[in-house]
Design an enzyme around this catalytic site. Structure first.
Site, PDB file in Angstrom:
ATOM      1  N   SER A  42       0.833  -1.196   0.000  1.00 41.70           N
ATOM      2  CA  SER A  42       0.000   0.000   0.000  1.00 41.70           C
ATOM      3  C   SER A  42       0.876   1.257   0.000  1.00 41.70           C
ATOM      4  CB  SER A  42      -0.949  -0.048   1.211  1.00 41.70           C
ATOM      5  OG  SER A  42      -2.024   0.839   1.061  1.00 41.70           O
ATOM      6  N   HIS A  54      -7.168  -6.354   0.339  1.00 46.63           N
ATOM      7  CA  HIS A  54      -6.062  -5.398   0.330  1.00 46.63           C
ATOM      8  C   HIS A  54      -4.822  -5.932   1.038  1.00 46.63           C
ATOM      9  CE1 HIS A  54      -4.278  -1.478  -0.187  1.00 46.63           C
ATOM     10  NE2 HIS A  54      -4.115  -1.306   1.103  1.00 46.63           N
ATOM     11  N   ASP A 106      -9.546  -6.422  -3.670  1.00 42.81           N
ATOM     12  CA  ASP A 106      -9.129  -5.190  -3.007  1.00 42.81           C
ATOM     13  C   ASP A 106     -10.111  -4.067  -3.330  1.00 42.81           C
ATOM     14  OD1 ASP A 106      -7.866  -2.977  -1.942  1.00 42.81           O
ATOM     15  OD2 ASP A 106      -5.896  -3.452  -2.767  1.00 42.81           O
TER      16      ASP A 106
END
Length: 312
Positions: free
Chosen positions: A111, A273, A245
């Site tokens: 991320s 995610h 995600d």
């Protein structure tokens, strides 16, 4: 292997990964480090900590030196008023790695951490042996409404209420909020709820807002590294993404793979995610296979200069 199950391979004891601290430029930096051999640096996402790697760190450390920091503004690291840009984070990760005696490493970023390791590979190409992006930021405009809303004016006023003890104790209310935003129940909600809880601390909340506003605005992600991905053609490069995600869409990973045909793309069909949490065994399998099947990059200054001059 079912999602969220635990790998069964040989692993180092958990106590080997107890949080350590060091001072860098006068600021406390917390990190986990164990194992021996070539270095792997694991970089977490926004509001997360080095704990996000707990399902895979002990297994990687049987073959590698694993380094997993709490980025400044996160976890047990200091939360100063200062620079929370991707460049500053990249320099901080580089400084921690060098302070621990490692000149280069395989970098794995999740991320926000994906944006950090891309920036690190760009700023310090001689440090990057391999690059692994996991549901990475910085590859397209789209991002979940929750993060876009947190960049709005007066978010600093609203966040303390949303992270209050009363709201956090409700638990189910937080889960319902994430559900309305399309975030799948299970791992994603649990991991995001942990990050949400950290915002009850005023310093962590400020660091979150500073960080987020450098990379996201109300319209989506502000930072897009796609125009520089061509530089990854001389670095072993893998992209891992959860098909489900709802924070950053898997299409960003597929588009990045198309821009760098030499890259490897692994889509986890049943993951969200956090694929390294949803399916740690598969994550370990693909990461170790990627490392075993590639040689560390060795991009000299002449090659780098030629690539930059040539552009795409």
């Amino acid at each position: 292997m079912s999602p969220s199950s635990t790998p069964t391979a040989r692993r180092l004891p958990d106590e080997e990964f107890e949080l350590k601290e060091t001072l860098l430029h006068g600021h406390r930096v917390a990190y986990r480090c164990a194992g021996s051999g070539p270095a792997i640096v694991l970089v977490h996402g926004i509001t997360s900590t080095s704990d996000t790697w707990e399902r895979v760190m002990p297994y990687l450390a049987t073959r590698f030196t694993v380094i997993a920091p709490d980025l400044l503004g996160h976890g047990q690291s200091a939360k100063p008023r200062g620079d929370y840009s991707l460049g500053a984070y990249a320099s901080g990760v580089r400084d921690l790695m060098v302070s621990l005696g490692h000149d280069s490493a395989t970098f794995v970023g999740h991320s926000l951490g994906g944006g950090v390791v891309m920036q690190l590979a760009y700023q310090f190409p001689e440090r990057c042996e391999r690059l692994v992006l996991v549901d990475s930021g910085g590859l397209g405009r789209e991002v979940n409404f929750l993060l876009r809303a947190a960049t709005l004016p007066l978010s600093e006023v609203v966040l303390p209420f949303l992270a209050s003890t009363r709201i956090l104790d409700a638990g189910r209310g937080v889960g319902r909020l994430f559900g309305r935003l399309g975030i799948r129940a299970g791992t994603d909600v649990a991991e995001l709820a942990k990050g949400h809880a950290s915002l009850a601390d005023a310093e962590a909340r400020s660091a979150f807002v500073y960080t987020l506003r450098t990379i996201v605005d109300p319209g989506g992600q502000r930072v897009d590294a796609s125009d520089r991905l061509y530089l990854a053609q001389h670095v072993p490069f893998m992209i891992v993404w959860g098909e489900r995600d709802r924070i950053i869409p898997v299409e960003h990973g597929r588009a990045a793979h198309d821009l760098v045909p030499s890259s490897r793309l692994e889509v986890f069909e049943d993951a969200g995610h956090f694929p390294h949490v949803d399916d740690p065994q598969r994550f370990l399998d693909v990461l170790l296979d990627f490392i075993d099947s590639t040689e560390p990059a060795d991009v000299d200054s002449k090659t780098w200069r030629e690539m930059v001059q040539a552009g795409r």
